[in-house]
Write a protein that holds these residues in place. Structure first.
Motif, PDB file in Angstrom:
ATOM      1  N   UNK A 116      10.242  -5.789  12.221  1.00 22.01           N
ATOM      2  CA  UNK A 116      11.475  -5.315  12.858  1.00 22.01           C
ATOM      3  C   UNK A 116      11.114  -4.636  14.184  1.00 22.01           C
ATOM      4  N   UNK A 133      12.314  -2.386  15.941  1.00 19.43           N
ATOM      5  CA  UNK A 133      12.405  -0.925  16.001  1.00 19.43           C
ATOM      6  C   UNK A 133      11.236  -0.268  15.277  1.00 19.43           C
ATOM      7  N   UNK A 179      10.054 -11.629  14.198  1.00 23.80           N
ATOM      8  CA  UNK A 179      11.262 -11.201  13.490  1.00 23.80           C
ATOM      9  C   UNK A 179      12.347 -12.278  13.627  1.00 23.80           C
ATOM     10  N   UNK A 192      27.469  -2.901  11.242  1.00 27.65           N
ATOM     11  CA  UNK A 192      28.177  -2.496  10.045  1.00 27.65           C
ATOM     12  C   UNK A 192      29.595  -2.073  10.402  1.00 27.65           C
ATOM     13  N   UNK A 193      30.556  -2.791   9.863  1.00 32.09           N
ATOM     14  CA  UNK A 193      31.951  -2.437  10.070  1.00 32.09           C
ATOM     15  C   UNK A 193      32.409  -2.573  11.501  1.00 32.09           C
ATOM     16  N   UNK A 194      31.948  -3.609  12.167  1.00 30.28           N
ATOM     17  CA  UNK A 194      32.347  -3.795  13.559  1.00 30.28           C
ATOM     18  C   UNK A 194      33.815  -4.156  13.634  1.00 30.28           C
ATOM     19  N   UNK A 228      29.534  -3.113  24.164  1.00 27.56           N
ATOM     20  CA  UNK A 228      28.707  -2.080  23.533  1.00 27.56           C
ATOM     21  C   UNK A 228      27.696  -1.521  24.526  1.00 27.56           C
ATOM     22  N   UNK A 238      28.421   1.912  19.790  1.00 24.35           N
ATOM     23  CA  UNK A 238      27.536   1.204  18.863  1.00 24.35           C
ATOM     24  C   UNK A 238      28.224   0.046  18.160  1.00 24.35           C
ATOM     25  N   UNK A 239      29.531  -0.091  18.326  1.00 30.55           N
ATOM     26  CA  UNK A 239      30.248  -1.174  17.661  1.00 30.55           C
ATOM     27  C   UNK A 239      30.296  -0.990  16.152  1.00 30.55           C
ATOM     28  N   UNK A 240      30.571   0.230  15.704  1.00 31.24           N
ATOM     29  CA  UNK A 240      30.646   0.494  14.265  1.00 31.24           C
ATOM     30  C   UNK A 240      31.926   1.266  13.948  1.00 31.24           C
ATOM     31  N   UNK A 284      22.005   3.733  17.513  1.00 32.78           N
ATOM     32  CA  UNK A 284      21.781   2.294  17.760  1.00 32.78           C
ATOM     33  C   UNK A 284      20.671   1.766  16.854  1.00 32.78           C
ATOM     34  N   UNK A 285      19.587   2.527  16.767  1.00 32.38           N
ATOM     35  CA  UNK A 285      18.487   2.119  15.882  1.00 32.38           C
ATOM     36  C   UNK A 285      18.966   2.067  14.438  1.00 32.38           C
ATOM     37  N   UNK A 345      21.896   1.496  13.332  1.00 32.87           N
ATOM     38  CA  UNK A 345      22.749   0.320  13.156  1.00 32.87           C
ATOM     39  C   UNK A 345      21.914  -0.937  12.966  1.00 32.87           C
ATOM     40  N   UNK A 346      20.852  -1.067  13.780  1.00 28.06           N
ATOM     41  CA  UNK A 346      19.999  -2.254  13.664  1.00 28.06           C
ATOM     42  C   UNK A 346      19.279  -2.274  12.320  1.00 28.06           C
ATOM     43  N   UNK A 347      18.834  -1.106  11.857  1.00 28.28           N
ATOM     44  CA  UNK A 347      18.140  -1.042  10.565  1.00 28.28           C
ATOM     45  C   UNK A 347      19.087  -1.427   9.429  1.00 28.28           C
ATOM     46  N   UNK A 348      20.324  -0.960   9.509  1.00 30.39           N
ATOM     47  CA  UNK A 348      21.319  -1.267   8.471  1.00 30.39           C
ATOM     48  C   UNK A 348      21.600  -2.763   8.450  1.00 30.39           C
ATOM     49  N   UNK A 349      21.721  -3.318   9.627  1.00 30.54           N
ATOM     50  CA  UNK A 349      22.106  -4.709   9.767  1.00 30.54           C
ATOM     51  C   UNK A 349      20.967  -5.660   9.408  1.00 30.54           C
ATOM     52  N   UNK A 350      19.776  -5.373   9.903  1.00 28.00           N
ATOM     53  CA  UNK A 350      18.671  -6.318   9.778  1.00 28.00           C
ATOM     54  C   UNK A 350      17.905  -6.157   8.478  1.00 28.00           C
ATOM     55  N   UNK A 351      17.809  -4.921   7.985  1.00 31.04           N
ATOM     56  CA  UNK A 351      16.986  -4.687   6.802  1.00 31.04           C
ATOM     57  C   UNK A 351      17.822  -4.287   5.594  1.00 31.04           C
ATOM     58  N   UNK A 352      19.131  -4.331   5.762  1.00 30.22           N
ATOM     59  CA  UNK A 352      20.056  -3.987   4.673  1.00 30.22           C
ATOM     60  C   UNK A 352      19.754  -2.602   4.116  1.00 30.22           C
TER      61      UNK A 352
END
Lengths: 323, 108
Positions: A33, A35, A46, A128-130, A139, B28-30, B65-66, B68-75
């Motif tokens: 990943x 990040x 990735x 999530x929840x966009x 964004x 962040x689009x959340x 932002x980070x 959000x990416x962790x939630x999205x990519x790594x569930x």
């Protein structure tokens, strides 16, 4: 076009079950990943893992992909690359719903030639929840940039390379290398952010673009260490300079200055040069920590002088230790 | 892509600068619910504790932002995100120290 072995990318057998595939994907996703990983090609690895999983987790896509790889039905194109045979997908129906968590806009030509572009989501619509619909501001984006200490000390123009997702002419999100010239404000500090208004993701339906935030970090400097606004320097001094006091040249990012060392200064003594640290509304200080060093080689004359000192001095530096 | 014909001006995000919950969500689009979840797990701390008038330090934006990416990519769920971010902060600090130490050693 290059054939992609999705099984190899995930490191699983061709007959691996869904649970094994999922496990292998999750492991790679955590490892690479962007990040999390510090490896140079993490983003690419990735992306590859995501692409492979997008196909292998979906029974329809996986079956189609398997059929493609079997019995030499695939053929080489004139450039020696891969071409899917005509009508290879006649028994399969790919629905838009097949695209799930991954950012499908980022996949390879190979993927696109097999599964098309259906189901791509537009910029700003993921996460999530966009929320979606209507005119929407793009964004914001964030990136981390490494500066040299001198960049922040003097301020000024700096070319910066960023990998940023952008929307291409087909409305897909793709990662692009983008080089911008940025005016670095004087005195910017580690952990601070720079905002570039309107340089984030484009807006939707006429909405304004988001902003780009650059988070600042510094590359290690050979002489100075940053402690918030202060610059820390280890300053070597000769034993006699430390004992008798001296005025010595000291480097600062703005050029050398004279520093007065008081007599009887021990190793570790900290001397403060007020206002010689990072510039700003309240400029930082330069803090020099003295370190007594000996000459690498003692010539006869120096040795004789030290021997005389050893004979005539009754100084016991270990008195406090009771010996 | 080269985009260097003109110089982009930027401003330092000042220490006291804050964002409303709505601004943070847009950035962040959340959804707001997800931000609430991050606050409940201590990933994010609002400047004002009253939920109706929550404001967040603008400096925390990259963190969200980070997340959000962790939630999205790594569930990852919120506690997973909290743990990952803490460990990532620690690794960054240690890597910084290591690099500084190596730079000093090279000098010698």
């Amino acid at each position: 076009m290059e054939y992609k072995d999705y099984y190899k990318i995930l490191g699983v057998d061709r007959d691996a079950d869904d649970a094994t595939i999922k496990r292998a994907y999750r492991k790679l996703a955590r490892k690479y990943h962007p990040d999390v990983s510090n490896e140079d090609d993490a983003a690419e690895k990735f992306r590859e893992a995501n692409e492979a999983y997008e196909v292998l987790k979906d029974p329809e896509k996986r079956a189609a992909y398997d059929q493609l790889g079997r019995g030499g039905s695939a053929r080489q194109d004139s450039a020696g690359g891969f071409q899917p045979p005509p009508g290879w997908d006649s028994n399969f129906e790919f629905r838009g719903g097949g695209y799930t968590g991954a950012d499908a806009g980022d996949f390879s030509d190979f993927f696109e030639s097999l599964f098309g572009r259906g189901g791509f989501r537009a910029a700003g619509g993921r996460g999530p929840g966009a929320s979606a619909g209507g005119s929407m501001r793009g964004q914001d984006q964030t990136a981390r940039i490494a500066l040299d200490l001198e960049d922040a000390f003097q301020g000024g123009q700096k070319m910066i390379s960023l990998r940023v997702p952008e929307t291409d002419e087909h409305g897909r999100v793709v990662n692009r290398e983008r080089t911008v010239r940025v005016n670095i404000p004087k005195g910017v500090r580690a952990g601070q952010q720079l905002r570039l208004t309107g340089q984030g993701m484009p807006g939707l339906g006429g909405g304004e673009a988001g902003d780009l935030y650059l988070e600042i970090e510094f590359r290690p400097h050979p002489l100075f260490r940053l402690d918030d606004r202060n610059l820390m320097l280890e300053l070597p001094v000769a034993p006699w300079e430390a004992a008798l006091g001296a005025t010595v040249k000291t480097p600062t990012p703005a050029g050398p200055v004279d520093l007065k060392i008081p007599a009887r200064s021990n190793s570790g003594r900290r001397l403060r040069l007020k206002g010689r640290g990072m510039p700003g509304k309240t400029p930082g200080d330069l803090i020099a920590t003295l370190k007594i060093v000996l000459p690498e080689h003692l010539d006869d004359e120096t040795r004789a002088l030290y021997e005389r000192l050893a004979r005539e001095s009754d100084f016991n530096p270990r008195k406090k230790l009771g010996v | 892509m080269q985009d260097t014909r003109y110089t982009l001006t930027c401003e330092i995000v000042e220490h006291g600068e804050t964002l409303t919950l709505a601004q943070l969500c847009r950035s962040c689009g959340v959804h707001a619910e997800w931000i609430t979840l991050l606050v409940e797990h201590g990933v994010l701390e609002p400047v004002s504790p009253n939920e109706r008038q929550w404001r967040f330090a603008a400096a925390h934006l990259p963190r969200v932002h980070t997340a959000r990416r962790l939630a999205q990519d790594l569930e990852l769920n919120a506690s997973g995100i909290a743990l990952a971010l803490e460990l990532m902060d620690e690794i960054r600090t240690l890597r910084g120290r290591l690099a500084a130490q190596e730079a000093r050693d090279e000098q010698r």
